[in-house]
Design a protein around this motif. Sequence first.
Motif, PDB file in Angstrom:
ATOM      1  N   LYS A  42     -31.638  19.506 -24.964  1.00  9.48           N
ATOM      2  CA  LYS A  42     -30.933  20.550 -24.203  1.00  9.48           C
ATOM      3  C   LYS A  42     -30.471  21.661 -25.150  1.00  9.48           C
ATOM      4  O   LYS A  42     -30.541  22.828 -24.841  1.00  9.48           O
ATOM      5  CB  LYS A  42     -29.718  19.931 -23.504  1.00  9.48           C
ATOM      6  N   TYR A  43     -29.943  21.268 -26.287  1.00  8.72           N
ATOM      7  CA  TYR A  43     -29.430  22.247 -27.269  1.00  8.72           C
ATOM      8  C   TYR A  43     -30.041  21.930 -28.638  1.00  8.72           C
ATOM      9  O   TYR A  43     -29.367  21.379 -29.512  1.00  8.72           O
ATOM     10  CB  TYR A  43     -27.904  22.160 -27.350  1.00  8.72           C
ATOM     11  N   PRO A  44     -31.341  22.259 -28.827  1.00 14.42           N
ATOM     12  CA  PRO A  44     -32.002  21.804 -30.061  1.00 14.42           C
ATOM     13  C   PRO A  44     -31.388  22.346 -31.339  1.00 14.42           C
ATOM     14  O   PRO A  44     -31.356  21.644 -32.337  1.00 14.42           O
ATOM     15  CB  PRO A  44     -33.452  22.300 -29.903  1.00 14.42           C
ATOM     16  N   LEU A  45     -30.848  23.577 -31.306  1.00 18.88           N
ATOM     17  CA  LEU A  45     -30.422  24.188 -32.568  1.00 18.88           C
ATOM     18  C   LEU A  45     -28.915  24.236 -32.770  1.00 18.88           C
ATOM     19  O   LEU A  45     -28.451  24.755 -33.768  1.00 18.88           O
ATOM     20  CB  LEU A  45     -30.997  25.616 -32.680  1.00 18.88           C
ATOM     21  N   GLU A  46     -28.149  23.706 -31.803  1.00 18.04           N
ATOM     22  CA  GLU A  46     -26.699  23.709 -32.022  1.00 18.04           C
ATOM     23  C   GLU A  46     -26.151  22.284 -32.044  1.00 18.04           C
ATOM     24  O   GLU A  46     -26.748  21.379 -31.466  1.00 18.04           O
ATOM     25  CB  GLU A  46     -25.985  24.555 -30.959  1.00 18.04           C
ATOM     26  N   PHE A  47     -25.017  22.133 -32.752  1.00 12.47           N
ATOM     27  CA  PHE A  47     -24.360  20.821 -32.772  1.00 12.47           C
ATOM     28  C   PHE A  47     -23.631  20.660 -31.455  1.00 12.47           C
ATOM     29  O   PHE A  47     -22.631  21.324 -31.206  1.00 12.47           O
ATOM     30  CB  PHE A  47     -23.369  20.758 -33.944  1.00 12.47           C
ATOM     31  N   ASN A  48     -24.148  19.805 -30.591  1.00 10.22           N
ATOM     32  CA  ASN A  48     -23.574  19.687 -29.254  1.00 10.22           C
ATOM     33  C   ASN A  48     -23.776  18.253 -28.737  1.00 10.22           C
ATOM     34  O   ASN A  48     -24.885  17.850 -28.402  1.00 10.22           O
ATOM     35  CB  ASN A  48     -24.279  20.689 -28.328  1.00 10.22           C
ATOM     36  N   PRO A  49     -22.679  17.480 -28.657  1.00 16.39           N
ATOM     37  CA  PRO A  49     -22.803  16.081 -28.206  1.00 16.39           C
ATOM     38  C   PRO A  49     -23.429  15.955 -26.817  1.00 16.39           C
ATOM     39  O   PRO A  49     -23.910  14.871 -26.458  1.00 16.39           O
ATOM     40  CB  PRO A  49     -21.354  15.579 -28.198  1.00 16.39           C
ATOM     41  N   SER A  50     -23.437  17.054 -26.026  1.00 11.74           N
ATOM     42  CA  SER A  50     -24.053  16.983 -24.684  1.00 11.74           C
ATOM     43  C   SER A  50     -25.530  16.634 -24.766  1.00 11.74           C
ATOM     44  O   SER A  50     -26.134  16.259 -23.760  1.00 11.74           O
ATOM     45  CB  SER A  50     -23.907  18.311 -23.952  1.00 11.74           C
ATOM     46  N   ASN A  51     -26.130  16.763 -25.935  1.00  7.17           N
ATOM     47  CA  ASN A  51     -27.525  16.311 -26.083  1.00  7.17           C
ATOM     48  C   ASN A  51     -27.664  14.828 -25.744  1.00  7.17           C
ATOM     49  O   ASN A  51     -28.758  14.344 -25.481  1.00  7.17           O
ATOM     50  CB  ASN A  51     -27.990  16.554 -27.522  1.00  7.17           C
ATOM     51  N   PHE A  52     -26.546  14.095 -25.811  1.00 14.64           N
ATOM     52  CA  PHE A  52     -26.593  12.649 -25.550  1.00 14.64           C
ATOM     53  C   PHE A  52     -25.734  12.247 -24.352  1.00 14.64           C
ATOM     54  O   PHE A  52     -25.333  11.090 -24.234  1.00 14.64           O
ATOM     55  CB  PHE A  52     -26.130  11.883 -26.802  1.00 14.64           C
ATOM     56  N   LEU A  53     -25.417  13.221 -23.476  1.00 12.31           N
ATOM     57  CA  LEU A  53     -24.589  12.895 -22.306  1.00 12.31           C
ATOM     58  C   LEU A  53     -25.278  13.424 -21.048  1.00 12.31           C
ATOM     59  O   LEU A  53     -25.860  14.514 -21.077  1.00 12.31           O
ATOM     60  CB  LEU A  53     -23.211  13.560 -22.441  1.00 12.31           C
ATOM     61  N   ASN A  54     -25.185  12.661 -19.947  1.00 13.25           N
ATOM     62  CA  ASN A  54     -25.728  13.209 -18.690  1.00 13.25           C
ATOM     63  C   ASN A  54     -24.618  13.940 -17.927  1.00 13.25           C
ATOM     64  O   ASN A  54     -23.491  14.053 -18.425  1.00 13.25           O
ATOM     65  CB  ASN A  54     -26.403  12.106 -17.854  1.00 13.25           C
ATOM     66  N   GLU A  55     -24.933  14.400 -16.703  1.00 14.81           N
ATOM     67  CA  GLU A  55     -23.951  15.207 -15.957  1.00 14.81           C
ATOM     68  C   GLU A  55     -22.690  14.410 -15.675  1.00 14.81           C
ATOM     69  O   GLU A  55     -21.609  14.965 -15.521  1.00 14.81           O
ATOM     70  CB  GLU A  55     -24.519  15.685 -14.601  1.00 14.81           C
ATOM     71  N   LYS A  56     -22.839  13.064 -15.599  1.00 14.46           N
ATOM     72  CA  LYS A  56     -21.649  12.257 -15.296  1.00 14.46           C
ATOM     73  C   LYS A  56     -20.850  11.924 -16.558  1.00 14.46           C
ATOM     74  O   LYS A  56     -19.893  11.172 -16.513  1.00 14.46           O
ATOM     75  CB  LYS A  56     -22.096  10.940 -14.632  1.00 14.46           C
ATOM     76  N   GLY A  57     -21.289  12.432 -17.703  1.00 15.34           N
ATOM     77  CA  GLY A  57     -20.575  12.145 -18.955  1.00 15.34           C
ATOM     78  C   GLY A  57     -20.970  10.793 -19.537  1.00 15.34           C
ATOM     79  O   GLY A  57     -20.315  10.286 -20.462  1.00 15.34           O
ATOM     80  N   GLU A  58     -22.041  10.187 -18.975  1.00 10.89           N
ATOM     81  CA  GLU A  58     -22.485   8.892 -19.513  1.00 10.89           C
ATOM     82  C   GLU A  58     -23.396   9.112 -20.721  1.00 10.89           C
ATOM     83  O   GLU A  58     -24.116  10.115 -20.786  1.00 10.89           O
ATOM     84  CB  GLU A  58     -23.255   8.105 -18.436  1.00 10.89           C
ATOM     85  N   PHE A  59     -23.381   8.135 -21.623  1.00  7.20           N
ATOM     86  CA  PHE A  59     -24.215   8.235 -22.822  1.00  7.20           C
ATOM     87  C   PHE A  59     -25.684   8.008 -22.470  1.00  7.20           C
ATOM     88  O   PHE A  59     -26.025   7.071 -21.760  1.00  7.20           O
ATOM     89  CB  PHE A  59     -23.770   7.196 -23.863  1.00  7.20           C
ATOM     90  N   VAL A  60     -26.568   8.897 -22.928  1.00  5.31           N
ATOM     91  CA  VAL A  60     -28.016   8.688 -22.772  1.00  5.31           C
ATOM     92  C   VAL A  60     -28.687   8.970 -24.116  1.00  5.31           C
ATOM     93  O   VAL A  60     -28.251   9.847 -24.859  1.00  5.31           O
ATOM     94  CB  VAL A  60     -28.658   9.627 -21.719  1.00  5.31           C
ATOM     95  N   LYS A  61     -29.723   8.197 -24.410  1.00  8.69           N
ATOM     96  CA  LYS A  61     -30.399   8.410 -25.700  1.00  8.69           C
ATOM     97  C   LYS A  61     -31.809   8.923 -25.446  1.00  8.69           C
ATOM     98  O   LYS A  61     -32.694   8.162 -25.046  1.00  8.69           O
ATOM     99  CB  LYS A  61     -30.433   7.103 -26.496  1.00  8.69           C
ATOM    100  N   PRO A  62     -32.068  10.220 -25.662  1.00  9.65           N
ATOM    101  CA  PRO A  62     -33.431  10.730 -25.459  1.00  9.65           C
ATOM    102  C   PRO A  62     -34.436  10.031 -26.382  1.00  9.65           C
ATOM    103  O   PRO A  62     -34.086   9.606 -27.487  1.00  9.65           O
ATOM    104  CB  PRO A  62     -33.305  12.217 -25.816  1.00  9.65           C
ATOM    105  N   GLU A  63     -35.674   9.958 -25.872  1.00  8.56           N
ATOM    106  CA  GLU A  63     -36.738   9.279 -26.615  1.00  8.56           C
ATOM    107  C   GLU A  63     -36.988   9.937 -27.983  1.00  8.56           C
ATOM    108  O   GLU A  63     -37.465   9.315 -28.918  1.00  8.56           O
ATOM    109  CB  GLU A  63     -38.033   9.356 -25.783  1.00  8.56           C
ATOM    110  N   ALA A  64     -36.659  11.247 -28.064  1.00  7.80           N
ATOM    111  CA  ALA A  64     -36.951  11.989 -29.306  1.00  7.80           C
ATOM    112  C   ALA A  64     -35.870  11.810 -30.367  1.00  7.80           C
ATOM    113  O   ALA A  64     -35.873  12.522 -31.367  1.00  7.80           O
ATOM    114  CB  ALA A  64     -37.132  13.469 -28.991  1.00  7.80           C
ATOM    115  N   PHE A  65     -34.957  10.878 -30.158  1.00  2.37           N
ATOM    116  CA  PHE A  65     -33.946  10.599 -31.190  1.00  2.37           C
ATOM    117  C   PHE A  65     -34.577   9.621 -32.191  1.00  2.37           C
ATOM    118  O   PHE A  65     -34.708   8.431 -31.910  1.00  2.37           O
ATOM    119  CB  PHE A  65     -32.707   9.983 -30.531  1.00  2.37           C
ATOM    120  N   LEU A  66     -34.992  10.123 -33.352  1.00  5.27           N
ATOM    121  CA  LEU A  66     -35.735   9.265 -34.285  1.00  5.27           C
ATOM    122  C   LEU A  66     -35.200   9.298 -35.727  1.00  5.27           C
ATOM    123  O   LEU A  66     -35.992   9.364 -36.673  1.00  5.27           O
ATOM    124  CB  LEU A  66     -37.216   9.688 -34.313  1.00  5.27           C
ATOM    125  N   PRO A  67     -33.891   9.225 -35.942  1.00  2.25           N
ATOM    126  CA  PRO A  67     -33.412   9.266 -37.338  1.00  2.25           C
ATOM    127  C   PRO A  67     -33.896   8.057 -38.137  1.00  2.25           C
ATOM    128  O   PRO A  67     -33.984   8.117 -39.364  1.00  2.25           O
ATOM    129  CB  PRO A  67     -31.894   9.253 -37.207  1.00  2.25           C
TER     130      PRO A  67
END
Length: 488
Positions: free
Chosen positions: A398-423
């Motif tokens: 959702k926000y590839p170039l900014e530091f934004n925890p919403s990249n890991f939250l859905n509309e309900k504020g629940e934690f979601v882990k996108p498939e592209a999270f590959l550290p």
Amino acid sequence: MEVFSAFLLLSFVLYLFWKTGRSKQLPPGPRPLPLIGNLLQFNLHNPLKDFDKLAQKYGPLFSLQMGGTRFVFVHGFSLAKEVLVTKGTEFAGRPLNPTIEVLTKRKGVISAPYGQAWKEQRRFSLTVLRNFGLGKKSVEEKILDEASYLMQNFEERMQEPFDPFCFVDNAVTNIISVLLFGKRFVHEDNSLRNILDVVHENMKLAAGFWAKLYDAVPLVRGLPLPHQKIFNNMKKVFAFFSEELEEHRATLVPGEPRDYVDAYLEEIQKSEDKGSSFEEEGLMIIIADLFVGGAETTSSTLLWALLYMMVFPDIQEKCHEELDAVLGSNPCIKYEDRDRLPYTNAVIHEVQRFANVVPLGVPHAPIKDVQLLGYTIPKDTTVVTNLISVHRDESQWKYPLEFNPSNFLNEKGEFVKPEAFLPFSAGPRVCLGMNLARMELFLFFTSILRKFQVAWPDESKAPDLTPQFGITQSPAPFKVALKCRWQT
Ligand code: HEM
């Protein structure tokens, strides 16, 4: 005669250009120069921006020639997934790299070629690390013990801003040390500090110019150039481990392994004469793998977390609010609490996505000729999966170039882990210490934020977020000002 010599020279140069020209079957890339290939065509001290430009020009799959070695670069999530997961086994080899070869003899786990020995060593290490198990305390309790020492160290330094690096680094290394050697080192113990300093130095040197030159140009290998430092550093690290091995050998009680080293020594005895991969030199290398793979990665991530919390105080404030609301005055944190702390959990994941502590992963190599996007990638080619490009892939975040925890939250504020999270990368070679690292990151981070508010102490200048490039990326040294939130 002069004309003849000039003709010969010209023919030789043309021959070299022809030899170094790229095959149509290989992915595209800039034309290599004779002998040195593309070595001087990008910034060897930090090539990340150049790799982005090359991906823009040639697409998600391009190749470069570094001296005699061919590198294939994989850019973006979709292709990284194909290499790491869909064709994971075909790409599960490790390239032959002269520097690494001297350091590890291709034993241990990280640089071991795909095959029976790697499988045995990986399976054994995963089982032993998972089962701790060995000794009376669980891994979680061991991390919480170490977190409380870290809090103590922080508390003693609250009067004025200080550099948190050594304290965080020691805490994280102590976890590996407790699991491997059954002992922790007090902060003041210089023996561990000295070893950590050379390990950190090597993480930078091994990704730098001199290591590249050593790999690419055989003629320079015996010369007294800066690359020799890498090998001398490693000798110091092995000497430190040797002392621990000696002590373990002398005090081992059969059937009662106290830690990883004991368990491994027993395995060596059990499998003697069976042609197994368990032997003492391999043990040294695997200890180095777990130390090197587990310490700097995790401590750098925690340092980035502190830095980002100082840069984004509103995000820190939200973590404080969530921690207070969910845990109340209960001083104990458990790993299972992460399910009740979606925002804090999202922040930790966003730190990993944004910091890209292992920016280019660990190079893979095809175990046979493999087809990728219509090109043939020959067996043993060095394949680099650009994990930063995955974490900045515009089609995935959702926000590839900014530091934004919403990249890991859905509309309900629940934690979601996108498939592209590959550290930790993915597939058969996925980081062996992933579960341990995730537990450490959560327990250390929440312990710090429960107890302290972290603030940037220097009003005269903003924090420097430029990473120090290496196999791992760490932040430049910084100071932190701590304010105690409540006494435990
Ligand atoms: C935040 C912390 C960490 C990060 C970001 C990280 C990242 C990675 C990455 C990207 C790889 C390469 C995987 C591949 O080849 O595709 C890797 C491999 C590896 N990591 Fe980690 N790591 C972390 C912590 C740890 C810890 C705590 C340990 C050990 C206790 C560890 C041990 C290893 C080993 C042994 C490998 C090689 C696996 C193999 O080749 O089969 N790592 N890690």
